[in-house]
Design a protein around this motif. Structure first.
Motif, mmCIF file in Angstrom:
data_model
loop_
_atom_site.group_PDB
_atom_site.id
_atom_site.type_symbol
_atom_site.label_atom_id
_atom_site.label_comp_id
_atom_site.label_asym_id
_atom_site.label_seq_id
_atom_site.Cartn_x
_atom_site.Cartn_y
_atom_site.Cartn_z
ATOM 1 N N TYR A 37 4.522 -6.312 -2.840
ATOM 2 C CA TYR A 37 3.588 -5.415 -2.178
ATOM 3 C C TYR A 37 4.347 -4.685 -1.088
ATOM 4 C CZ TYR A 37 -0.115 -8.019 -4.528
ATOM 5 O OH TYR A 37 -0.924 -8.590 -5.473
ATOM 6 N N GLU A 46 -0.232 -2.371 -0.119
ATOM 7 C CA GLU A 46 -0.583 -1.993 -1.477
ATOM 8 C C GLU A 46 0.310 -2.709 -2.485
ATOM 9 O OE1 GLU A 46 0.054 2.197 -2.041
ATOM 10 O OE2 GLU A 46 2.220 2.047 -1.784
ATOM 11 N N VAL A 48 2.789 -3.147 -5.481
ATOM 12 C CA VAL A 48 3.878 -2.396 -6.096
ATOM 13 C C VAL A 48 4.040 -2.831 -7.551
ATOM 14 C CG1 VAL A 48 6.346 -1.919 -6.052
ATOM 15 C CG2 VAL A 48 5.076 -2.139 -3.895
ATOM 16 N N TYR A 59 2.589 -2.502 -12.961
ATOM 17 C CA TYR A 59 3.140 -1.617 -11.946
ATOM 18 C C TYR A 59 2.077 -0.686 -11.380
ATOM 19 C CZ TYR A 59 7.660 -2.949 -13.944
ATOM 20 O OH TYR A 59 8.738 -3.652 -14.399
ATOM 21 N N ALA A 60 2.244 -0.331 -10.124
ATOM 22 C CA ALA A 60 1.465 0.749 -9.547
ATOM 23 C C ALA A 60 1.926 2.049 -10.190
ATOM 24 C CB ALA A 60 1.677 0.802 -8.040
ATOM 25 N N ASP A 61 0.998 2.981 -10.339
ATOM 26 C CA ASP A 61 1.343 4.254 -10.987
ATOM 27 C C ASP A 61 2.475 4.968 -10.248
ATOM 28 O OD1 ASP A 61 -2.073 5.108 -11.965
ATOM 29 O OD2 ASP A 61 -0.548 3.859 -12.935
ATOM 30 N N SER A 62 2.522 4.807 -8.933
ATOM 31 C CA SER A 62 3.500 5.535 -8.127
ATOM 32 C C SER A 62 4.937 5.083 -8.369
ATOM 33 C CB SER A 62 3.166 5.384 -6.640
ATOM 34 O OG SER A 62 3.160 4.014 -6.272
#
Length: 121
Positions: A37, A46, A48, A59-62
């Motif tokens: 995170y 947030e 990660v 995974y996070a989209d970013s």
């Protein structure tokens, strides 16, 4: 007593790479999910990336396509390979793991102390 120790943070230029490591130690019976995170200044922590004990990543989209999470169960260690870093990736990165200390105990969430990642433009 369980401890998570992160390493590998630092300062890197945009487009560069870093590899974070997090090793769990102490009274460990088993480890379920592990993850990373991050928390940037004035922002909420947030997700990660996470990885299940069987190895399925999320995974996070970013960060999709740029970051890769992996784990080495024999060493109770999780890694985060970060490529194509951007200034917006700058944050304190925290390791998280759900750890059971006994065969009859539930898995509890544990956090590392955090490691700073700074990406300069």
């Amino acid at each position: 007593q369980v401890q998570l120790v992160e390493s590998g943070g630092g300062l890197v230029q945009a487009g560069g790479s870093l590899r974070l490591s997090c090793a769990a130690s102490g009274n460990i019976f088993s480890i379920n999910a592990m993850g990373w995170y991050r928390q940037a200044p004035k922002k909420q922590r947030e997700l990660v990336a996470t990885i299940a004990s069987g190895g399925s990543p999320n995974y996070a989209d970013s960060v999709k396509g740029r970051f890769t999470i992996s784990r080495e169960n024999a060493k109770n260690t999780v890694y985060l390979q970060m490529n194509s870093l951007k200034p917006e990736d700058t944050a304190v990165y925290y390791c998280n793991a759900y750890i059971r200390t006994d065969s009859d105990a539930p898995a509890y969430s544990h956090w590392g102390q955090g490691t700073q990642v700074t990406v300069s433009s």
